[in-house]
Design a protein around this motif. Structure first.
Motif, PDB file in Angstrom:
ATOM      1  N   ILE A 240      52.420  -3.692  54.625  1.00 50.69           N
ATOM      2  CA  ILE A 240      52.925  -5.040  54.907  1.00 50.69           C
ATOM      3  C   ILE A 240      54.087  -5.371  53.977  1.00 50.69           C
ATOM      4  O   ILE A 240      55.067  -5.987  54.395  1.00 50.69           O
ATOM      5  N   ALA A 241      54.000  -4.925  52.732  1.00 47.84           N
ATOM      6  CA  ALA A 241      55.126  -5.122  51.811  1.00 47.84           C
ATOM      7  C   ALA A 241      56.360  -4.380  52.326  1.00 47.84           C
ATOM      8  O   ALA A 241      57.476  -4.904  52.286  1.00 47.84           O
ATOM      9  N   ALA A 242      56.160  -3.154  52.822  1.00 50.77           N
ATOM     10  CA  ALA A 242      57.282  -2.388  53.368  1.00 50.77           C
ATOM     11  C   ALA A 242      57.867  -3.079  54.591  1.00 50.77           C
ATOM     12  O   ALA A 242      59.088  -3.123  54.756  1.00 50.77           O
ATOM     13  N   LEU A 243      57.009  -3.645  55.440  1.00 51.88           N
ATOM     14  CA  LEU A 243      57.492  -4.379  56.612  1.00 51.88           C
ATOM     15  C   LEU A 243      58.330  -5.583  56.181  1.00 51.88           C
ATOM     16  O   LEU A 243      59.405  -5.834  56.730  1.00 51.88           O
ATOM     17  N   SER A 244      57.852  -6.305  55.191  1.00 51.69           N
ATOM     18  CA  SER A 244      58.607  -7.466  54.697  1.00 51.69           C
ATOM     19  C   SER A 244      59.942  -7.035  54.105  1.00 51.69           C
ATOM     20  O   SER A 244      60.976  -7.662  54.346  1.00 51.69           O
TER      21      SER A 244
ATOM     22  N   ALA B  63      62.421  -5.965  56.791  1.00 51.61           N
ATOM     23  CA  ALA B  63      63.000  -7.136  57.452  1.00 51.61           C
ATOM     24  C   ALA B  63      64.114  -7.722  56.589  1.00 51.61           C
ATOM     25  O   ALA B  63      65.188  -8.088  57.092  1.00 51.61           O
ATOM     26  N   ALA B  64      63.890  -7.788  55.293  1.00 48.53           N
ATOM     27  CA  ALA B  64      64.917  -8.292  54.377  1.00 48.53           C
ATOM     28  C   ALA B  64      66.146  -7.387  54.371  1.00 48.53           C
ATOM     29  O   ALA B  64      67.285  -7.874  54.424  1.00 48.53           O
ATOM     30  N   ALA B  65      65.933  -6.075  54.325  1.00 49.72           N
ATOM     31  CA  ALA B  65      67.061  -5.131  54.348  1.00 49.72           C
ATOM     32  C   ALA B  65      67.851  -5.275  55.640  1.00 49.72           C
ATOM     33  O   ALA B  65      69.087  -5.210  55.642  1.00 49.72           O
ATOM     34  N   SER B  66      67.149  -5.489  56.740  1.00 49.45           N
ATOM     35  CA  SER B  66      67.816  -5.670  58.029  1.00 49.45           C
ATOM     36  C   SER B  66      68.691  -6.917  58.036  1.00 49.45           C
ATOM     37  O   SER B  66      69.798  -6.915  58.582  1.00 49.45           O
ATOM     38  N   LEU B  67      68.199  -7.973  57.410  1.00 50.36           N
ATOM     39  CA  LEU B  67      68.990  -9.205  57.342  1.00 50.36           C
ATOM     40  C   LEU B  67      70.219  -9.039  56.458  1.00 50.36           C
ATOM     41  O   LEU B  67      71.303  -9.566  56.766  1.00 50.36           O
ATOM     42  N   VAL B  68      70.082  -8.301  55.372  1.00 50.39           N
ATOM     43  CA  VAL B  68      71.238  -8.017  54.512  1.00 50.39           C
ATOM     44  C   VAL B  68      72.272  -7.213  55.300  1.00 50.39           C
ATOM     45  O   VAL B  68      73.473  -7.515  55.270  1.00 50.39           O
ATOM     46  N   GLU B  69      71.792  -6.217  56.019  1.00 50.27           N
ATOM     47  CA  GLU B  69      72.693  -5.393  56.826  1.00 50.27           C
ATOM     48  C   GLU B  69      73.397  -6.240  57.885  1.00 50.27           C
ATOM     49  O   GLU B  69      74.609  -6.112  58.103  1.00 50.27           O
ATOM     50  N   MET B  70      72.653  -7.120  58.535  1.00 51.60           N
ATOM     51  CA  MET B  70      73.237  -7.995  59.545  1.00 51.60           C
ATOM     52  C   MET B  70      74.312  -8.893  58.932  1.00 51.60           C
ATOM     53  O   MET B  70      75.414  -9.022  59.478  1.00 51.60           O
TER      54      MET B  70
ATOM     55  N   LYS C  86      64.265   4.076  54.906  1.00 53.55           N
ATOM     56  CA  LYS C  86      63.238   4.462  53.944  1.00 53.55           C
ATOM     57  C   LYS C  86      62.013   3.562  54.064  1.00 53.55           C
ATOM     58  O   LYS C  86      60.870   4.040  54.072  1.00 53.55           O
ATOM     59  N   LEU C  87      62.236   2.278  54.173  1.00 49.53           N
ATOM     60  CA  LEU C  87      61.126   1.332  54.210  1.00 49.53           C
ATOM     61  C   LEU C  87      60.327   1.439  55.502  1.00 49.53           C
ATOM     62  O   LEU C  87      59.106   1.245  55.501  1.00 49.53           O
ATOM     63  N   ILE C  88      60.987   1.757  56.591  1.00 45.21           N
ATOM     64  CA  ILE C  88      60.259   1.990  57.843  1.00 45.21           C
ATOM     65  C   ILE C  88      59.288   3.150  57.640  1.00 45.21           C
ATOM     66  O   ILE C  88      58.128   3.080  58.033  1.00 45.21           O
ATOM     67  N   GLN C  89      59.768   4.217  57.008  1.00 44.86           N
ATOM     68  CA  GLN C  89      58.903   5.371  56.742  1.00 44.86           C
ATOM     69  C   GLN C  89      57.786   5.012  55.764  1.00 44.86           C
ATOM     70  O   GLN C  89      56.661   5.489  55.881  1.00 44.86           O
ATOM     71  N   ASP C  90      58.085   4.119  54.812  1.00 44.06           N
ATOM     72  CA  ASP C  90      57.069   3.715  53.838  1.00 44.06           C
ATOM     73  C   ASP C  90      55.903   2.969  54.475  1.00 44.06           C
ATOM     74  O   ASP C  90      54.796   2.965  53.932  1.00 44.06           O
ATOM     75  N   MET C  91      56.135   2.336  55.621  1.00 43.46           N
ATOM     76  CA  MET C  91      55.030   1.673  56.323  1.00 43.46           C
ATOM     77  C   MET C  91      53.939   2.696  56.634  1.00 43.46           C
ATOM     78  O   MET C  91      52.755   2.432  56.428  1.00 43.46           O
ATOM     79  N   ASP C  92      54.334   3.859  57.120  1.00 36.83           N
ATOM     80  CA  ASP C  92      53.371   4.924  57.410  1.00 36.83           C
ATOM     81  C   ASP C  92      52.929   5.645  56.146  1.00 36.83           C
ATOM     82  O   ASP C  92      51.769   6.033  56.019  1.00 36.83           O
ATOM     83  N   ASN C  93      53.854   5.834  55.200  1.00 35.09           N
ATOM     84  CA  ASN C  93      53.498   6.538  53.962  1.00 35.09           C
ATOM     85  C   ASN C  93      52.352   5.836  53.247  1.00 35.09           C
ATOM     86  O   ASN C  93      51.451   6.492  52.709  1.00 35.09           O
ATOM     87  N   ASP C  94      52.377   4.515  53.227  1.00 39.42           N
ATOM     88  CA  ASP C  94      51.319   3.765  52.558  1.00 39.42           C
ATOM     89  C   ASP C  94      49.979   3.985  53.250  1.00 39.42           C
ATOM     90  O   ASP C  94      48.972   4.254  52.593  1.00 39.42           O
ATOM     91  N   SER C  95      49.970   3.887  54.554  1.00 37.08           N
ATOM     92  CA  SER C  95      48.718   4.092  55.293  1.00 37.08           C
ATOM     93  C   SER C  95      48.209   5.516  55.133  1.00 37.08           C
ATOM     94  O   SER C  95      47.007   5.735  54.956  1.00 37.08           O
TER      95      SER C  95
END
Length: 123
Positions: free
Chosen positions: A26-30, A33-40, A71-80
Protein backbone atom coordinates in the motif's frame (compact mmCIF):
# COMPACT_ATOMS: atom_id res chain seq x y z
CA UNK A 1 0.12 -9.52 -10.06
CA UNK A 2 -1.06 -6.68 -7.79
CA UNK A 3 -0.41 -3.91 -10.33
CA UNK A 4 -2.71 -5.69 -12.81
CA UNK A 5 -5.68 -5.54 -10.43
CA UNK A 6 -8.24 -2.78 -10.79
CA UNK A 7 -8.19 -0.23 -8.00
CA UNK A 8 -11.41 -1.71 -6.65
CA UNK A 9 -10.00 -5.27 -6.73
CA UNK A 10 -6.79 -4.14 -5.01
CA UNK A 11 -8.74 -2.40 -2.25
CA UNK A 12 -11.03 -5.40 -1.79
CA UNK A 13 -7.99 -7.69 -1.53
CA UNK A 14 -6.43 -5.26 0.97
CA UNK A 15 -9.58 -5.36 3.10
CA UNK A 16 -9.79 -9.17 3.07
CA UNK A 17 -8.46 -11.59 5.68
CA UNK A 18 -5.52 -12.33 3.36
CA UNK A 19 -2.32 -10.83 4.87
CA UNK A 20 -1.19 -9.57 1.47
CA UNK A 21 -1.20 -6.97 0.13
CA UNK A 22 0.02 -5.36 3.29
CA UNK A 23 1.45 -2.07 4.39
CA UNK A 24 4.49 -2.18 2.10
CA UNK A 25 2.38 -2.78 -0.99
CA UNK A 26 0.00 0.00 0.00
CA UNK A 27 2.92 2.33 0.68
CA UNK A 28 4.29 1.49 -2.78
CA UNK A 29 0.88 2.19 -4.32
CA UNK A 30 0.73 5.57 -2.58
CA UNK A 31 4.28 6.40 -3.65
CA UNK A 32 3.67 5.34 -7.26
CA UNK A 33 0.61 7.60 -7.36
CA UNK A 34 2.76 10.48 -6.10
CA UNK A 35 5.50 9.74 -8.66
CA UNK A 36 2.86 9.69 -11.39
CA UNK A 37 1.61 13.10 -10.35
CA UNK A 38 5.14 14.52 -10.35
CA UNK A 39 5.66 13.09 -13.83
CA UNK A 40 2.36 14.57 -15.00
CA UNK A 41 3.19 18.02 -13.61
CA UNK A 42 6.57 17.99 -15.35
CA UNK A 43 5.05 16.78 -18.61
CA UNK A 44 2.41 19.51 -18.52
CA UNK A 45 5.18 22.11 -18.85
CA UNK A 46 6.94 20.51 -21.82
CA UNK A 47 6.62 22.35 -25.10
CA UNK A 48 5.04 25.40 -23.45
CA UNK A 49 6.63 28.75 -24.20
CA UNK A 50 6.05 29.97 -20.66
CA UNK A 51 8.23 27.13 -19.32
CA UNK A 52 10.90 27.06 -22.03
CA UNK A 53 13.50 28.22 -19.51
CA UNK A 54 13.04 25.09 -17.38
CA UNK A 55 12.23 22.57 -20.12
CA UNK A 56 15.42 20.52 -19.73
CA UNK A 57 14.97 20.36 -15.98
CA UNK A 58 11.35 19.25 -16.41
CA UNK A 59 12.43 16.55 -18.88
CA UNK A 60 14.90 15.24 -16.31
CA UNK A 61 12.28 15.33 -13.55
CA UNK A 62 9.78 13.53 -15.78
CA UNK A 63 12.33 10.84 -16.63
CA UNK A 64 13.28 10.31 -12.97
CA UNK A 65 9.62 10.17 -11.90
CA UNK A 66 9.00 7.58 -14.62
CA UNK A 67 11.85 5.42 -13.24
CA UNK A 68 10.39 5.72 -9.74
CA UNK A 69 6.97 4.79 -11.11
CA UNK A 70 8.32 1.61 -12.72
CA UNK A 71 10.27 0.62 -9.58
CA UNK A 72 7.39 1.30 -7.22
CA UNK A 73 4.93 -0.67 -9.33
CA UNK A 74 7.28 -3.65 -9.01
CA UNK A 75 7.63 -3.00 -5.27
CA UNK A 76 3.89 -3.59 -4.84
CA UNK A 77 4.52 -7.24 -5.74
CA UNK A 78 7.97 -7.39 -4.13
CA UNK A 79 6.46 -6.59 -0.75
CA UNK A 80 3.79 -9.26 -1.03
CA UNK A 81 6.32 -11.83 -2.27
CA UNK A 82 8.61 -11.06 0.67
CA UNK A 83 5.83 -11.40 3.21
CA UNK A 84 4.64 -14.67 1.66
CA UNK A 85 8.10 -16.05 2.49
CA UNK A 86 7.50 -15.07 6.14
CA UNK A 87 4.14 -16.85 6.09
CA UNK A 88 5.78 -19.93 4.60
CA UNK A 89 8.45 -19.85 7.33
CA UNK A 90 5.75 -19.87 10.02
CA UNK A 91 4.36 -23.04 8.42
CA UNK A 92 7.64 -24.92 8.78
CA UNK A 93 7.61 -27.83 11.24
CA UNK A 94 8.83 -27.19 14.76
CA UNK A 95 8.66 -30.54 16.48
CA UNK A 96 12.35 -31.20 17.08
CA UNK A 97 14.97 -28.79 18.42
CA UNK A 98 16.63 -28.72 15.00
CA UNK A 99 13.30 -27.98 13.25
CA UNK A 100 12.55 -25.25 15.79
CA UNK A 101 15.95 -23.69 15.19
CA UNK A 102 15.54 -23.81 11.39
CA UNK A 103 12.00 -22.42 11.63
CA UNK A 104 13.09 -19.57 13.90
CA UNK A 105 15.95 -18.66 11.58
CA UNK A 106 13.68 -18.78 8.53
CA UNK A 107 11.15 -16.51 10.24
CA UNK A 108 13.83 -14.02 11.31
CA UNK A 109 15.43 -13.97 7.86
CA UNK A 110 12.04 -13.62 6.21
CA UNK A 111 11.07 -10.71 8.45
CA UNK A 112 14.36 -8.95 7.76
CA UNK A 113 13.88 -9.37 4.01
CA UNK A 114 10.24 -8.29 4.25
CA UNK A 115 11.32 -5.06 5.95
CA UNK A 116 13.62 -4.14 3.08
CA UNK A 117 10.86 -3.44 0.56
CA UNK A 118 9.03 -0.82 2.67
CA UNK A 119 12.42 0.64 3.58
CA UNK A 120 13.23 0.97 -0.12
CA UNK A 121 9.85 2.57 -0.78
CA UNK A 122 10.43 5.05 2.04
CA UNK A 123 13.82 6.00 0.63
Amino acid sequence: MLPELTIKEFLEKSASADPVPGGGSIAALSAVAAASLVEMAANLTLGKQAYAEVEEEMKAISKQASRYRDKLIQDMDNDSDAYKRVIDAFKLPGRTQEEKKCRKEAIENGLKQAALVPLSVAK
